[in-house]
Design a protein around this motif. Structure first.
Motif, short mmCIF file in Angstrom:
data_model
loop_
_atom_site.label_atom_id
_atom_site.label_comp_id
_atom_site.label_asym_id
_atom_site.label_seq_id
_atom_site.Cartn_x
_atom_site.Cartn_y
_atom_site.Cartn_z
N ARG A 153 40.08 14.95 8.99
CA ARG A 153 41.25 15.01 8.11
C ARG A 153 40.86 14.61 6.68
NH1 ARG A 153 46.34 11.62 10.09
NH2 ARG A 153 46.13 13.02 11.85
N ARG A 154 40.06 13.53 6.58
CA ARG A 154 39.60 13.04 5.28
C ARG A 154 38.66 14.04 4.63
NH1 ARG A 154 39.04 7.96 2.90
NH2 ARG A 154 37.25 7.80 1.50
N PHE A 155 37.78 14.65 5.42
CA PHE A 155 36.83 15.68 4.96
C PHE A 155 37.59 16.84 4.31
CE2 PHE A 155 34.68 19.72 6.13
CZ PHE A 155 33.48 19.56 5.47
N TYR A 156 38.62 17.32 4.98
CA TYR A 156 39.40 18.44 4.44
C TYR A 156 40.20 18.02 3.20
CZ TYR A 156 38.52 21.54 8.45
OH TYR A 156 37.95 22.35 9.38
N LEU A 157 40.80 16.83 3.25
CA LEU A 157 41.64 16.38 2.12
C LEU A 157 40.81 16.24 0.85
CD1 LEU A 157 44.56 15.45 1.49
CD2 LEU A 157 43.79 13.11 1.86
N VAL A 158 39.69 15.51 0.95
CA VAL A 158 38.82 15.32 -0.21
C VAL A 158 38.23 16.65 -0.65
CG1 VAL A 158 36.66 14.27 -1.02
CG2 VAL A 158 38.27 12.92 0.36
N GLY A 159 37.77 17.45 0.31
CA GLY A 159 37.13 18.73 0.01
C GLY A 159 38.06 19.68 -0.72
N PHE A 160 39.26 19.84 -0.23
CA PHE A 160 40.17 20.80 -0.86
C PHE A 160 40.69 20.31 -2.21
CE2 PHE A 160 40.24 22.86 3.32
CZ PHE A 160 40.13 24.18 2.93
N LEU A 161 40.84 18.99 -2.39
CA LEU A 161 41.26 18.49 -3.70
C LEU A 161 40.14 18.67 -4.74
CD1 LEU A 161 43.33 15.29 -2.83
CD2 LEU A 161 44.17 17.46 -3.75
N LEU A 162 38.89 18.43 -4.32
CA LEU A 162 37.75 18.64 -5.21
C LEU A 162 37.64 20.12 -5.57
CD1 LEU A 162 35.48 16.98 -6.49
CD2 LEU A 162 34.05 17.50 -4.50
N LEU A 163 37.83 20.97 -4.55
CA LEU A 163 37.78 22.42 -4.78
C LEU A 163 38.86 22.83 -5.79
CD1 LEU A 163 36.50 25.12 -3.78
CD2 LEU A 163 38.43 25.28 -2.20
N MET A 164 40.05 22.25 -5.66
CA MET A 164 41.14 22.56 -6.58
C MET A 164 40.75 22.21 -8.02
SD MET A 164 44.97 20.90 -6.85
CE MET A 164 44.32 19.43 -7.65
N CYS A 165 40.10 21.06 -8.22
CA CYS A 165 39.70 20.65 -9.58
C CYS A 165 38.70 21.63 -10.17
CB CYS A 165 39.11 19.25 -9.55
SG CYS A 165 40.32 17.98 -9.18
N PHE A 166 37.67 22.00 -9.41
CA PHE A 166 36.65 22.93 -9.92
C PHE A 166 37.26 24.31 -10.17
CE2 PHE A 166 33.30 20.11 -7.92
CZ PHE A 166 32.69 19.80 -9.11
N ASP A 167 38.08 24.80 -9.24
CA ASP A 167 38.71 26.11 -9.40
C ASP A 167 39.61 26.15 -10.63
OD1 ASP A 167 37.61 27.55 -7.31
OD2 ASP A 167 39.16 26.98 -5.88
N THR A 168 40.33 25.06 -10.87
CA THR A 168 41.24 24.99 -12.01
C THR A 168 40.47 25.04 -13.32
OG1 THR A 168 42.77 23.69 -10.69
CG2 THR A 168 43.11 23.67 -13.07
N LEU A 169 39.38 24.26 -13.39
CA LEU A 169 38.51 24.29 -14.57
C LEU A 169 38.01 25.72 -14.82
CD1 LEU A 169 36.78 22.91 -16.78
CD2 LEU A 169 35.00 22.61 -15.04
N ALA A 170 37.59 26.39 -13.75
CA ALA A 170 37.05 27.75 -13.89
C ALA A 170 38.12 28.71 -14.40
CB ALA A 170 36.49 28.24 -12.56
N GLN A 171 39.31 28.68 -13.81
CA GLN A 171 40.35 29.65 -14.17
C GLN A 171 40.84 29.47 -15.61
OE1 GLN A 171 41.07 32.32 -12.57
NE2 GLN A 171 39.75 31.72 -10.89
N ILE A 172 41.07 28.21 -16.00
CA ILE A 172 41.53 27.95 -17.36
C ILE A 172 40.46 28.40 -18.37
CG2 ILE A 172 42.20 26.13 -19.00
CD1 ILE A 172 44.35 26.68 -16.92
#
Lengths: 136, 124
Positions: A2-21
Motif C-alpha cells: 500500500r505504501r509502495f503504491y502511495l509513494v510511487g504514484f505521488l512521486l509519479l504525479m510530481c514528475f509528470d506534472t513538471l513534464a506537462q507544464i
C-alpha cells in the motif's frame, strides 16, 4: 505494498506534472509547428524543454519501479492523477478556467483512483497470481 | 468536443500516432518491468537494459515526446488530455489480452471513472 503504491504514484504525479507544464511552455515558445530543423532548434533553444526532460526521466524510473508489481491497465489509469494536478496548476499559471465541469471531472478521476486502490488492496489479500504468472 | 473545428489533419495524425506509441510503449514497459527473471536492484536494471522490451518502450517514449510537443502547440493542453482518455481504455484491454490482468468489477469501475473524468476535464 500500500505504501509502495502511495509513494510511487505521488512521486509519479510530481514528475509528470513538471513534464506537462514544461511541455506547454516549450510548445508555446516554439510556434509555429514545422517539420524542420528551425522548429527543433526553437524547441531545444529554450530552457523549458529541459524541465520536460527532467520530468520525463524521473517519471520513467518511478514508472518502471511501479510496474514491477502494478498491473499495467489499472496503473496506467491511476497515473492520470497528473490530470488533476495539471488542471489546478494550469488554472494558476496559464489562466485556464476552473469550470464546475472540470472540477467534477477531477473528482471523478480521484474517485476512480480510490476504486483502483481498493481493488489492489483486495487483490493483495488474495495474492492474485494471474498478474505475475502471465508476464512470462 | 468544444473545439472540434480546430482538429486539423496534422493534429489528427499526431493524435493517432500518440495512441499507437502510448499503447505499444506501455505494454513493452510492463513486459520489461514485470519479468521476474530480472531480479532486484541494480541487477534488475542491468537485465532490463540488455533485453529488447525496455528499448522498444524507450523508442516509443522518445517518439511520443516529439509528437506530444507538436500536438500541444496545435491544441490547448486540456484538449490534448481529453483526446488522451481513449488510451486508458486501449491499454486496459491490451493488459487483459496480453498479460491476463483480471478485469474485476472494481477495477473496471475505477478505470472508467478515471477515463470519464479525464474526458470531462478536457471538455470542461
Amino acid at each position: 505494498m500500500r505504501r509502495f503504491y502511495l509513494v510511487g504514484f505521488l512521486l509519479l504525479m510530481c514528475f509528470d506534472t513538471l513534464a506537462q507544464i514544461s511541455f506547454k511552455y516549450a510548445g508555446n515558445h516554439a510556434l509555429p509547428v514545422e517539420a524542420n530543423l528551425a522548429w527543433l532548434l526553437r524547441v531545444f533553444g529554450a530552457p523549458w524543454v529541459y524541465g520536460a526532460i527532467i520530468g520525463y526521466v524521473g517519471a520513467f524510473f518511478t514508472w518502471m519501479a511501479l510496474l514491477k508489481h502494478a498491473p499495467i491497465g489499472p496503473a496506467f489509469a491511476a497515473s492520470h492523477l497528473e490530470v488533476v494536478s495539471v488542471l489546478i496548476l494550469s488554472a494558476w499559471l496559464f489562466g485556464d478556467a476552473l469550470t464546475p465541469a472540470r472540477l467534477v471531472g477531477a473528482a471523478l478521476i480521484v474517485a476512480g483512483i480510490v476504486c483502483l486502490g481498493v481493488a489492489e488492496d483486495r487483490a493483495a489479500g488474495s495474492a492474485e497470481p494471474a498478474d505475475s504468472a502471465a508476464t512470462h | 468536443m468544444s473545439a472540434g473545428d480546430t482538429i486539423t489533419p496534422l493534429a489528427a495524425a499526431l493524435w493517432l500516432a500518440n495512441i499507437v506509441l502510448d499503447t505499444v510503449g506501455q505494454l513493452a514497459f510492463k513486459a520489461a518491468a514485470g519479468d521476474e527473471r530480472a531480479g532486484d536492484g541494480i541487477a534488475r536494471w542491468r537485465y532490463m537494459a540488455t533485453h529488447p522490451w525496455l528499448w522498444l518502450g524507450v523508442g516509443c517514449y522518445v517518439l511520443e515526446f516529439l509528437v506530444w510537443i507538436a500536438f500541444l502547440s496545435l491544441l490547448p493542453l486540456s484538449e490534448g488530455i481529453l483526446l488522451g482518455s481513449i488510451n486508458i481504455v486501449a491499454i486496459m484491454l491490451a493488459g487483459r489480452w496480453l498479460f491476463g490482468e483480471k478485469l474485476t468489477r472494481l477495477r473496471v469501475v475505477g478505470m472508467f471513472l478515471v477515463a470519464l473524468g479525464v474526458a470531462i476535464v478536457g471538455i470542461g
